[in-house]
Write a protein that holds these residues in place. Structure first.
Motif, mmCIF file in Angstrom:
data_model
loop_
_atom_site.group_PDB
_atom_site.id
_atom_site.type_symbol
_atom_site.label_atom_id
_atom_site.label_comp_id
_atom_site.label_asym_id
_atom_site.label_seq_id
_atom_site.Cartn_x
_atom_site.Cartn_y
_atom_site.Cartn_z
ATOM 1 N N VAL A 150 83.242 83.787 26.326
ATOM 2 C CA VAL A 150 83.010 85.025 25.577
ATOM 3 C C VAL A 150 81.535 85.148 25.187
ATOM 4 C CG1 VAL A 150 83.565 86.281 23.458
ATOM 5 C CG2 VAL A 150 85.384 85.144 24.748
ATOM 6 N N GLN A 151 80.919 84.052 24.784
ATOM 7 C CA GLN A 151 79.492 84.085 24.449
ATOM 8 C C GLN A 151 78.649 84.455 25.668
ATOM 9 O OE1 GLN A 151 78.610 80.249 22.817
ATOM 10 N NE2 GLN A 151 79.651 80.638 20.872
ATOM 11 N N ARG A 152 79.022 83.967 26.828
ATOM 12 C CA ARG A 152 78.289 84.329 28.051
ATOM 13 C C ARG A 152 78.536 85.787 28.423
ATOM 14 N NH1 ARG A 152 77.268 79.805 26.801
ATOM 15 N NH2 ARG A 152 75.777 81.048 25.629
ATOM 16 N N PHE A 153 79.727 86.333 28.102
ATOM 17 C CA PHE A 153 79.962 87.765 28.315
ATOM 18 C C PHE A 153 78.903 88.585 27.584
ATOM 19 C CE2 PHE A 153 84.823 87.482 29.132
ATOM 20 C CZ PHE A 153 84.574 87.119 30.447
ATOM 21 N N ASP A 154 78.613 88.178 26.365
ATOM 22 C CA ASP A 154 77.625 88.900 25.564
ATOM 23 C C ASP A 154 76.240 88.795 26.191
ATOM 24 O OD1 ASP A 154 76.690 90.215 23.020
ATOM 25 O OD2 ASP A 154 75.636 88.313 22.818
ATOM 26 N N LEU A 155 75.889 87.603 26.677
ATOM 27 C CA LEU A 155 74.568 87.414 27.267
ATOM 28 C C LEU A 155 74.424 88.154 28.593
ATOM 29 C CD1 LEU A 155 71.796 85.985 27.430
ATOM 30 C CD2 LEU A 155 72.968 84.070 28.542
ATOM 31 N N VAL A 156 75.410 88.012 29.459
ATOM 32 C CA VAL A 156 75.304 88.585 30.804
ATOM 33 C C VAL A 156 75.563 90.086 30.786
ATOM 34 C CG1 VAL A 156 76.242 88.525 33.150
ATOM 35 C CG2 VAL A 156 75.967 86.403 31.858
ATOM 36 N N GLY A 157 76.538 90.521 29.994
ATOM 37 C CA GLY A 157 76.967 91.913 30.061
ATOM 38 C C GLY A 157 76.430 92.824 28.985
ATOM 39 N N VAL A 158 76.819 92.583 27.743
ATOM 40 C CA VAL A 158 76.530 93.529 26.668
ATOM 41 C C VAL A 158 75.025 93.693 26.470
ATOM 42 C CG1 VAL A 158 76.844 94.015 24.220
ATOM 43 C CG2 VAL A 158 78.717 92.989 25.537
ATOM 44 N N ARG A 159 74.293 92.606 26.414
ATOM 45 C CA ARG A 159 72.861 92.694 26.157
ATOM 46 C C ARG A 159 72.070 93.204 27.355
ATOM 47 N NH1 ARG A 159 71.430 87.231 22.619
ATOM 48 N NH2 ARG A 159 73.191 87.379 21.170
ATOM 49 N N ALA A 160 72.707 93.300 28.500
ATOM 50 C CA ALA A 160 72.022 93.812 29.690
ATOM 51 C C ALA A 160 72.247 95.300 29.902
ATOM 52 C CB ALA A 160 72.483 93.035 30.926
ATOM 53 N N LEU A 161 73.094 95.922 29.091
ATOM 54 C CA LEU A 161 73.424 97.333 29.316
ATOM 55 C C LEU A 161 72.187 98.227 29.202
ATOM 56 C CD1 LEU A 161 76.816 97.657 27.383
ATOM 57 C CD2 LEU A 161 76.452 97.630 29.857
ATOM 58 N N GLY A 162 71.341 97.950 28.234
ATOM 59 C CA GLY A 162 70.179 98.807 28.020
ATOM 60 C C GLY A 162 69.234 98.836 29.206
ATOM 61 N N ILE A 163 68.779 97.669 29.656
ATOM 62 C CA ILE A 163 67.800 97.607 30.733
ATOM 63 C C ILE A 163 68.399 98.055 32.061
ATOM 64 C CG2 ILE A 163 68.309 95.160 31.163
ATOM 65 C CD1 ILE A 163 64.921 96.988 31.559
ATOM 66 N N ILE A 164 69.661 97.701 32.310
ATOM 67 C CA ILE A 164 70.293 98.112 33.568
ATOM 68 C C ILE A 164 70.537 99.611 33.566
ATOM 69 C CG2 ILE A 164 72.432 97.944 34.907
ATOM 70 C CD1 ILE A 164 72.496 94.992 34.295
ATOM 71 N N GLY A 165 70.959 100.172 32.420
ATOM 72 C CA GLY A 165 71.167 101.610 32.343
ATOM 73 C C GLY A 165 69.879 102.384 32.569
ATOM 74 N N LEU A 166 68.794 101.959 31.928
ATOM 75 C CA LEU A 166 67.514 102.646 32.101
ATOM 76 C C LEU A 166 67.018 102.533 33.534
ATOM 77 C CD1 LEU A 166 65.064 104.109 30.913
ATOM 78 C CD2 LEU A 166 64.130 101.864 30.279
ATOM 79 N N MET A 167 67.102 101.346 34.100
ATOM 80 C CA MET A 167 66.652 101.148 35.472
ATOM 81 C C MET A 167 67.446 102.019 36.431
ATOM 82 S SD MET A 167 67.193 97.845 37.912
ATOM 83 C CE MET A 167 68.938 98.288 37.880
ATOM 84 N N SER A 168 68.756 102.032 36.289
ATOM 85 C CA SER A 168 69.607 102.804 37.197
ATOM 86 C C SER A 168 69.364 104.298 37.048
ATOM 87 C CB SER A 168 71.076 102.476 36.926
ATOM 88 O OG SER A 168 71.322 101.088 37.082
ATOM 89 N N PHE A 169 69.190 104.748 35.828
ATOM 90 C CA PHE A 169 68.919 106.168 35.584
ATOM 91 C C PHE A 169 67.633 106.589 36.295
ATOM 92 C CE2 PHE A 169 67.037 109.583 33.043
ATOM 93 C CZ PHE A 169 68.086 110.482 32.984
#
Length: 367
Positions: A150-169
């Motif tokens: 669960v802790q790795r879910f936060d590192l890999v997924g949740v905290r990456a939403l911002g940069i991945i969303g901006l890059m993809s947009f």
């Protein structure tokens, strides 16, 4: 200490320089000046020397070497020291000899191939250890560390939403703009939607997400495990009977495999959103028409292609990051080296596997 005689040696025409007392570093400068003042040919008499060090011996040896002087009256110890100084007079090359360009190229290529082979063999062995750890967890489910995953879910997924969303947009906007510029030459601007939809859903959404995850999470995995190796935490785990693979590697692998499809789907949506905003503002295509056109031109198979590749990419990224982290040893500089290697290795393997997937899906008819 030095007594200079300008008289001619009785046995030859040499000028005689007689050394008396100490011939050490403290008298090196004066001795050097006195020797330089005497013309050639020169004979140096060391019979009166009571103490000599390597600096004094070097002055005598250099005079003999450069001016052809003769030495007489040296004691056994003085003679032995002069011989040692002579043996040590081996000029070192500041710059090595330049080898032919072809030889250097082949040598570097051979070294690269050897390193690649060793890395591949090590990675395969590490994969085997990971699979054995998965099998052990399946046999004993209580050993599965839910909190760590669960802790790795936060590192890999949740905290990456911002940069991945901006890059993809932004990628969606760039693909739309570049596609529209080219298609306008043929009066086919409407096909910009086809370009945005298919390339985003089938390739760029998943591939760019994998590259971002490799640079962000893959490097973090290598740095975290590498730091634990240096601080001997990994050795401490083995000492108390805890498998480092089960405690450190398996949670990170599962997190990357589970979160990559979700992040890839999120990246697809953000890219489509960016492309839709661009075609609405620049080409005047309303959002409703954009969505309807996407439904017509983007088959469901493209979505499945992107989502099938995502967990494989996540597994490769996490495997490479953990493998390089486990190789850290020695000092903190090794952490940086292995972290860089993890990113390069994972991105390289992702691109290679993506090419394999492209050929495979083409063969099965998912074009």
């Amino acid at each position: 200490m030095g007594a200079q005689s300008t008289t001619t040696n009785e046995e030859s025409d040499d000028q005689l320089y007689r050394c008396v007392g100490s011939l050490t570093i403290s008298r090196a400068a004066s001795t050097q000046r006195e020797l330089e003042a005497i013309p050639d040919p020169l004979t140096i008499d060391l019979s009166g020397v009571e103490k000599i060090d390597t600096v004094g011996a070097w002055l005598i040896y250099r005079t003999v070497r450069d001016r052809g002087a003769r030495v007489t009256g040296a004691s056994a110890d003085t003679d032995a020291l002069l011989k040692q100084v002579a043996e040590a007079d081996n000029p070192a090359k500041v710059r090595p000899d330049q080898r032919p360009a072809m030889t250097r190229t082949l040598d570097e290529l051979g070294g690269w191939v050897a390193d690649a082979g060793r890395t591949t063999v090590g990675l395969i062995g590490f994969l085997g250890a990971v699979l054995l750890s998965f099998a052990a967890i399946i046999r004993r489910p209580k050993r599965f560390r839910v909190n760590a995953v669960v802790q790795r879910f936060d590192l890999v997924g949740v905290r990456a939403l911002g940069i991945i969303g901006l890059m993809s947009f932004l990628i969606g906007i760039v693909v739309g703009q570049q596609g529209a510029v080219q298609l306008q030459q043929f009066g086919a601007e409407v096909y910009t939607i086809n370009l945005i939809g298919r390339i985003t859903v089938r390739e760029l959404g998943t591939l760019m997400t994998a590259i971002m995850v490799a640079g962000r999470s893959g490097s973090a995995f290598a740095a975290q495990i590498g730091t634990m190796k240096i601080t001997e935490e990994v050795d401490a785990m083995r000492t108390i009977g805890v498998s480092p693979i089960e405690a450190l590697v398996v949670p990170r692998l599962l997190a990357a495999v589970v979160m990559m499809p979700l992040l890839a789907f999120y990246a697809m949506l953000m890219s489509l959103l960016g492309g839709g905003i661009y075609v609405w503002i620049d080409l005047g295509i309303p959002p409703l028409t954009y969505v309807q056109r996407l439904q017509e031109v983007v088959p469901v198979s493209d979505l499945w292609v992107g989502l099938i590749k995502a967990p494989v990419f996540g597994f490769i990224i996490a495997l490479a990051g953990c493998f390089q982290g486990m190789l850290v040893q020695g000092n903190s500089e090794e952490v940086g080296t292995r972290t860089t290697a993890a990113v390069v290795q994972s991105i390289f393997m992702v691109i290679v596997i993506d090419a394999v997937f492209a050929v495979f899906f083409s063969q099965v008819g998912w074009i």
